[in-house]
Enzyme design. Structure first.
Site, PDB file in Angstrom:
ATOM      1  CB  ALA A 102      -0.915   0.111   1.121  1.00 39.05           C
TER       2      ALA A 102
ATOM      3  CB  ALA B  81      -1.759  -8.530   0.343  1.00 41.29           C
ATOM      4  CG  HIS B  82       1.111  -6.447   5.330  1.00 39.06           C
ATOM      5  ND1 HIS B  82       1.318  -6.327   6.833  1.00 39.06           N
ATOM      6  CD2 HIS B  82       1.257  -5.473   4.708  1.00 39.06           C
ATOM      7  CE1 HIS B  82       1.641  -4.908   6.786  1.00 39.06           C
ATOM      8  NE2 HIS B  82       1.879  -4.406   5.672  1.00 39.06           N
TER       9      HIS B  82
ATOM     10  CB  CYS C 205       4.781   3.107   9.847  1.00 37.06           C
ATOM     11  SG  CYS C 205       4.229   1.916   8.793  1.00 37.06           S
TER      12      CYS C 205
END
Lengths: 403, 373
Positions: free
Chosen positions: A73, A202-203, A326
């Site tokens: 993303a 996806a994760h 993050c």
């Protein structure tokens, strides 16, 4: 129960075993390069990539041709924002976003500022939602793109994407939506939603790390400047060998999400409500972000009169975070909570609980009792708590200068 | 089906899969998370970083993980260029599309972009090298080994001559096939890819000397010391690391085996009527052989071999499908008609002598019977 109890599903999710099973053959016997056009190894891989593209498109009701694979993303956000800003810059060089966006959006915006674009960073309301009037007022004749995330990664609030999109349409502004935290949690229908670009990961949805996608609307067609150059993969929008097994994993993860999200969200909502009920009767706790317009997976709470780091140390048996993964490596208070108007202290003593597919009632009960116990202990040794209990208004206290 | 297309991608080594599986199954943490699952993932990424560094004689701190070789090449060229004022960039005439297209983008942003011409052997010409020695450009990008012909450039010599330039080397095809030493080669940047060395697709690296000014291409999150935002692809990075470790420890053995198979293949192909092996006398990767048979279209030969159960390619996978003569061969001055006939055979460590014999037999039969597609 396996410790630590994982309640950090918004940082990353485990790969669903069904997803892993689907991926493994594309790591072993079907290892071909999807760009190899001259043998069955390549054809098999290419077919798998296209099947996965269909699955991703189906979850969000898009055309498979509108799905571009990326490495995740973050790359999708970069491609969407820089790609559109660069392509349409002759129309204008003003962009709009919100202070509570993911760093992938905010840092990309900063980068564009350094190359001459102007960016408006809107303050959200105290509940984390965007004030639509403020958004409308921020649009200028030279605004080319707005970027607003669908579901916030820290507080889980759901923005009114349909309404924001309509305002964008009225003013001819390209609308990008970071939906990394939204897939599998809220219904997304891109045939209905006035969205031009949408980022997926996806994760965050029980698929593997290292794969994501960008939705690029075909009608009306949105153009982008490619950000990764080379062999011309993905219709020239994103070069680089496609990681077949990861793509297959994302397709399967999104298929499962489509089929199971309704039931799963109900189950997770009950668990989240159980967690909320368990913690809400504590003194001096504050829920961050709107509770109604919110995904069922998220609970973000500030514990007043508790020092954030000590709390995190005390609850090591819970894998939770005090912000997004993050930025959690830094000990800065969450910029998202600060944007909601929370004080540094409250922002610092906040915990994000994010529940998911494998969370059990037992996990939740363990979390409740651990938090209650540890918060009580930390408050016992906190002079601030004592003062609060003595009825002293801490805001009126004149602190001596610290040396 | 026999696989002879290892320069497009390699099968995953079973030991690599074993190393990866825990990170696809139980160890799912985000390396940026501070809790235990996060720290386990972080440690795995750091172990892989050291393994990749060791393969190319670099230090772990010089490894920037990317999504693959193409991204590494993009980051090298654009990352450098966006940190400098527009100037001069020189790239080899036979570079990978990810270098060529990145350089083209720079040309649109005011850079003077030219290619370093190669001779019939596929090696950069002395005249071109003299020119960069005399007038050092800002950036030079030269691949170590060519993906189609396998030709190995003398990058050390380029580095010695191009003093004053930032030197990037695309070592995607060379890694794991010939010994590599980042420090000794004298380059500042080097691109690597996991899936060309028995690792998974989706992980690559740019080896970057600390002195190199680099502007990130993917922003957000601050991963990879701010040079590459985005959650690390832990499982693929672990696989890349393991593949690098295996490639380093088995390098000699593998390259000896590959060379033996390739030489046998070459011997057989040269006996075929009308066959030309490209860059025959040049130092090449031990696993690569590119040839053409006069009067045969490369695509046709490739398809006919596929019918015999043998997977080869007519050029790079990226350009697969385009029926244009290989730009690599054209740059070497190969006649376009002959270049259109190019077939690339790239061997892997698990290929066998029997498979090589089957390929030779199949080729012989195709040419004997004048079989067409």
């Amino acid at each position: 129960m396996k410790l630590p109890v994982y309640l950090d599903y918004s940082a990353t999710t485990p790969v669903d075993p069904r997803v892993a099973e689907k991926m493994i053959p594309f790591l072993t016997e079907n290892f071909g390069n999807p760009a190899s056009r001259s043998h069955t190894f390549g054809w098999t891989a290419e077919q798998a990539v296209e099947n996965a593209r269909e699955e991703v498109a189906k979850l969000v009701n898009a055309d498979p041709r509108e799905i571009v694979w990326t490495s995740g993303a973050t790359e999708s956000d970069n491609l969407a924002i820089k790609g559109a800003a660069e392509f349409y810059q002759t129309k204008g060089r003003h962009l709009i976003t919100v202070k509570t966006e993911h760093k992938a959006v905010l840092d990309t915006m900063r980068e564009l500022e350094s190359s001459g674009f102007e960016v408006t960073y809107l303050e959200p309301m105290a509940n984390g939602l965007l004030d639509l009037d403020a958004f409308r007022a921020a649009i200028r004749p030279d605004t080319v793109l707005a970027s607003v995330m669908q579901v916030n990664n820290e507080i889980g609030v759901i923005q009114d994407i349909a309404a924001i999109g309509r305002i964008c349409r009225e003013h001819g502004v390209i609308f990008h939506v970071d939906a990394a935290q939204a897939t599998g949690k809220v219904e997304i229908d891109l045939e209905q939603l006035p969205v031009d670009l949408m980022s997926f990961s996806a994760h965050k949805t029980y698929g593997p790390k290292g794969i994501g996608a960008l939705y690029v609307r075909r009608k009306p067609r949105i153009r982008l400047k490619a950000q990764m150059h080379g062999g011309g993969h993905e219709r020239g929008l994103r070069s680089g060998t496609l990681a077949t097994h990861q793509i297959v994993g994302m397709g399967e993860a999104f298929r499962i999400a489509r089929e199971e999200m309704a039931a799963e969200n109900e189950r997770i909502r009950r668990l989240r409500d159980r967690l909320l009920a368990g913690l809400a009767d504590m003194e001096e706790v504050f829920i961050n972000g709107d509770l109604e317009q919110r995904v069922p997976h998220n609970l973000n709470i500030s514990f007043n009169y508790v020092e954030g780091e000590s709390l995190m140390m005390a609850i090591k048996d819970l894998a939770v975070s005090s912000g997004s993964a993050c930025t959690s490596a830094s000990l800065e208070p969450s910029y998202v909570l600060r944007a909601l108007g929370r004080s540094d202290e409250l922002a610092h003593s906040s915990i994000r609980f994010t529940l998911g597919r494998y969370t059990t009632a037992e996990d939740v009960d363990f979390a409740i009792s651990l938090i209650k116990d540890k918060v009580a202990r930390l408050r016992e040794i906190s002079p601030l708590w004592e003062m609060y209990k003595d009825g002293i208004d801490l805001n009126t206290v004149q602190w001596a200068a610290a040396h | 089906m026999i696989y002879f297309d290892h320069n497009a991608t390699t099968p995953l080594d079973g030991r690599v899969l074993e190393a990866m599986l825990p990170y696809l199954k139980s160890c799912h943490g985000n390396p940026s998370s501070l809790h235990r699952p996060g720290r386990i993932a972080r440690d795995a990424v750091e172990t892989a970083r050291a393994q990749v560094a060791a393969l190319v004689g670099a230090t772990a701190s010089q490894v920037v993980f990317t999504s693959g070789g193409s991204e590494a090449n993009n980051l090298a060229l654009k990352g450098l260029a966006w940190s400098l004022k527009p100037g001069h960039i020189r790239i080899g005439a036979t570079e990978h599309p990810s270098v060529v297209e990145s350089a083209r983008l720079l040309a649109r942003h005011g850079w003077d972009c030219r290619t370093l011409t190669v001779d019939a052997r596929g090696l950069i010409e002395d005249a071109a090298l003299d020119a960069i020695a005399k007038n050092p450009p800002d950036i030079v990008s030269v691949m170590l080994a060519n993906n189609e012909t396998g030709v190995i450039q003398d990058v050390g010599r380029v580095a010695a001559l191009a003093t004053g330039a930032w030197l990037h080397c695309d070592a995607v095809q060379a890694a794991g096939k010939i010994p590599l030493n980042f420090a000794r080669t004298g380059v500042h940047l080097m691109s690597l890819s996991g899936h060309k060395i028995g690792g998974p697709k989706g992980a690559g690296a740019l080896i970057a000397d600390a002195s190199v000014p680099l502007t990130p291409l993917i922003h957000g999150g601050g991963q990879e010391k701010g040079l590459r935002g985005g959650t690390e692809n832990v499982a693929a990075i672990v696989g890349f690391g393991k593949a690098a470790e295996l490639a380093a420890s088995e390098l000699q053995e593998r390259s000896r085996w590959l060379r033996r198979l390739r030489d046998r293949l070459e011997q057989g192909i040269e006996k075929l009527p009308g066959a030309t092996v490209f860059a025959r006398t040049t130092e090449r990767l031990p696993n690569t052989l590119q040839f053409a048979v006069a009067g045969y279209d490369g695509e046709t030969l490739v398809m006919l071999l596929d019918r015999h159960g043998i997977a080869v390619s007519s050029g790079s996978a990226c350009a697969g499908g385009a029926r244009e003569p290989s730009p690599v061969l054209l740059a070497m001055g190969v006649d376009p008609a002959l270049a259109t006939g190019a077939v690339r055979i790239s061997l892997g460590k698990d290929n066998t002598e029997a498979e090589v014999e089957r390929l030779l037999t199949a080729l012989g039969r195709i040419l004997e019977t004048g079989q067409t597609y």
